[in-house]
Design a protein around this motif. Structure first.
Motif, short mmCIF file in Angstrom:
data_model
loop_
_atom_site.label_atom_id
_atom_site.label_comp_id
_atom_site.label_asym_id
_atom_site.label_seq_id
_atom_site.Cartn_x
_atom_site.Cartn_y
_atom_site.Cartn_z
N ASN A 35 15.89 88.31 78.12
CA ASN A 35 16.37 88.19 79.41
C ASN A 35 17.37 86.97 79.37
OD1 ASN A 35 14.16 89.83 80.22
ND2 ASN A 35 12.57 88.40 80.25
N ASP A 36 17.49 86.09 78.57
CA ASP A 36 18.48 84.95 78.85
C ASP A 36 19.63 85.09 77.94
OD1 ASP A 36 16.76 83.91 80.69
OD2 ASP A 36 15.67 82.43 79.13
N SER A 116 20.50 95.77 87.61
CA SER A 116 19.44 96.64 88.56
C SER A 116 18.25 96.69 87.67
CB SER A 116 20.01 98.05 88.59
OG SER A 116 20.49 98.49 87.52
N LEU A 117 18.27 96.48 86.39
CA LEU A 117 16.90 96.59 85.69
C LEU A 117 16.19 95.27 85.02
CD1 LEU A 117 17.72 99.77 83.13
CD2 LEU A 117 15.93 99.44 85.03
N HIS A 161 7.34 100.96 82.54
CA HIS A 161 8.20 101.81 81.55
C HIS A 161 8.51 103.17 82.29
CE1 HIS A 161 9.12 103.70 77.69
NE2 HIS A 161 8.14 104.58 77.84
N LEU A 162 7.80 103.93 82.92
CA LEU A 162 8.18 104.97 83.46
C LEU A 162 9.39 104.79 84.60
CD1 LEU A 162 4.71 106.70 84.04
CD2 LEU A 162 6.52 107.25 82.33
N SER A 163 9.21 103.77 85.09
CA SER A 163 10.25 103.36 86.30
C SER A 163 11.41 103.28 85.69
CB SER A 163 9.97 102.23 86.95
OG SER A 163 10.12 101.05 86.34
N VAL A 164 11.88 102.59 84.40
CA VAL A 164 12.82 102.58 83.81
C VAL A 164 13.47 103.83 83.52
CG1 VAL A 164 14.00 101.69 81.68
CG2 VAL A 164 12.30 100.31 82.59
N ALA A 177 26.72 105.02 77.91
CA ALA A 177 25.86 105.56 76.89
C ALA A 177 25.14 104.41 76.21
CB ALA A 177 26.70 106.38 75.80
N ALA A 178 25.90 103.12 75.80
CA ALA A 178 25.36 102.26 75.35
C ALA A 178 24.16 101.48 76.18
CB ALA A 178 26.33 101.27 75.05
N GLU A 179 24.45 101.21 77.40
CA GLU A 179 23.51 100.66 78.25
C GLU A 179 22.43 101.55 78.38
OE1 GLU A 179 25.95 97.92 81.49
OE2 GLU A 179 25.89 100.15 81.85
N THR A 180 22.43 102.87 78.54
CA THR A 180 21.27 103.88 78.51
C THR A 180 20.48 103.80 77.31
OG1 THR A 180 22.78 105.24 79.88
CG2 THR A 180 20.79 106.33 79.00
#
Length: 219
Positions: A35-36, A116-117, A161-164, A177-180
């Motif tokens: 996260n950090d 956003s995530l 997890h499903l929401s992601v 692509a990398a972020e996905t």
């Protein structure tokens, strides 16, 4: 001889608690690193995984020696066999914490997931840490209420997890692509961590009560 055997069984429990405590620390550090974007913490998690692996291997050897020397039966046999399976799950949970930390290290100094995530992953991480804490207490006390709480927390992780997946597959997703790939992998790691905790909790609950699957309230 019986007193020696009971001492060996207590040692099995103590070793499981020790490993679980290390896993708890690893997932807490991995979540913070993720996260950090804290590469120092990520490196700590990666290095500490070898300690978890070594302790799990030592416990497995100890359990096998008990089986060979004592030839336990009934509940005693279930305790030793369950310890082998729990050890394997704890070792895997340590690996998952390492995988989360590796994502943070690979993407440093950037963060792994887009803005956003980040709130979603922060909550998933918080729940994983809470699950790990409850699991250590469960192994220490065999308080079956903790097994129910772990299952409930895992339900929340599954929903996140499903929401992601809904997010990265949605029309408004603008990640590359990398972020996905990163978001998908990270979500899967968080979800699998909780799943392993539930698996262990079921085994502990069975040893304590003789029941595998308690019925949910209202079911």
């Amino acid at each position: 001889m019986r007193e020696v055997f009971q001492q060996e069984l207590r040692e099995v429990q103590d070793r499981l608690v020790e490993i679980s405590s290390l896993v708890e620390g690893s997932i807490e550090n991995a979540v913070r690193a993720f996260n950090d974007s804290n590469v120092a913490l990520a490196e700590t998690v990666i290095e500490d995984d070898t300690k978890i692996d070594a302790l799990a291997a030592e416990l497995d050897e100890h359990a096998i020696q008990i089986l060979a020397r004592q030839a336990p039966v009934a509940r005693d046999l279930r305790i030793v066999v369950s310890a082998l399976r729990i050890s394997a799950s704890l070792e895997r949970m340590g690996d998952i914490a390492e995988h989360i930390a590796q994502l943070a290290r690979y993407r440093f100094p950037d963060k792994v997931v887009p803005t956003s995530l980040r709130a979603t992953f922060a909550e998933m991480g918080r729940l994983d840490v809470e699950v790990a804490h409850k699991l250590t207490e469960l192994l220490r006390t065999e308080d079956t209420r903790l097994a129910e709480e772990i299952r409930d927390e895992d339900d929340k992780i599954d929903a996140l997890h499903l929401s992601v997946f809904d997010k990265v597959l949605g029309e408004t997703w603008k990640g590359g692509a990398a972020e996905t790939v990163d978001a998908t992998l990270a979500s899967r790691y968080h979800e699998r961590f909780g799943d392993h905790a539930v698996s262990i909790a079921k085994k502990v609950r069975y040893l304590a009560t003789g029941d595998w699957a308690p019925q949910r309230a209202g079911a």
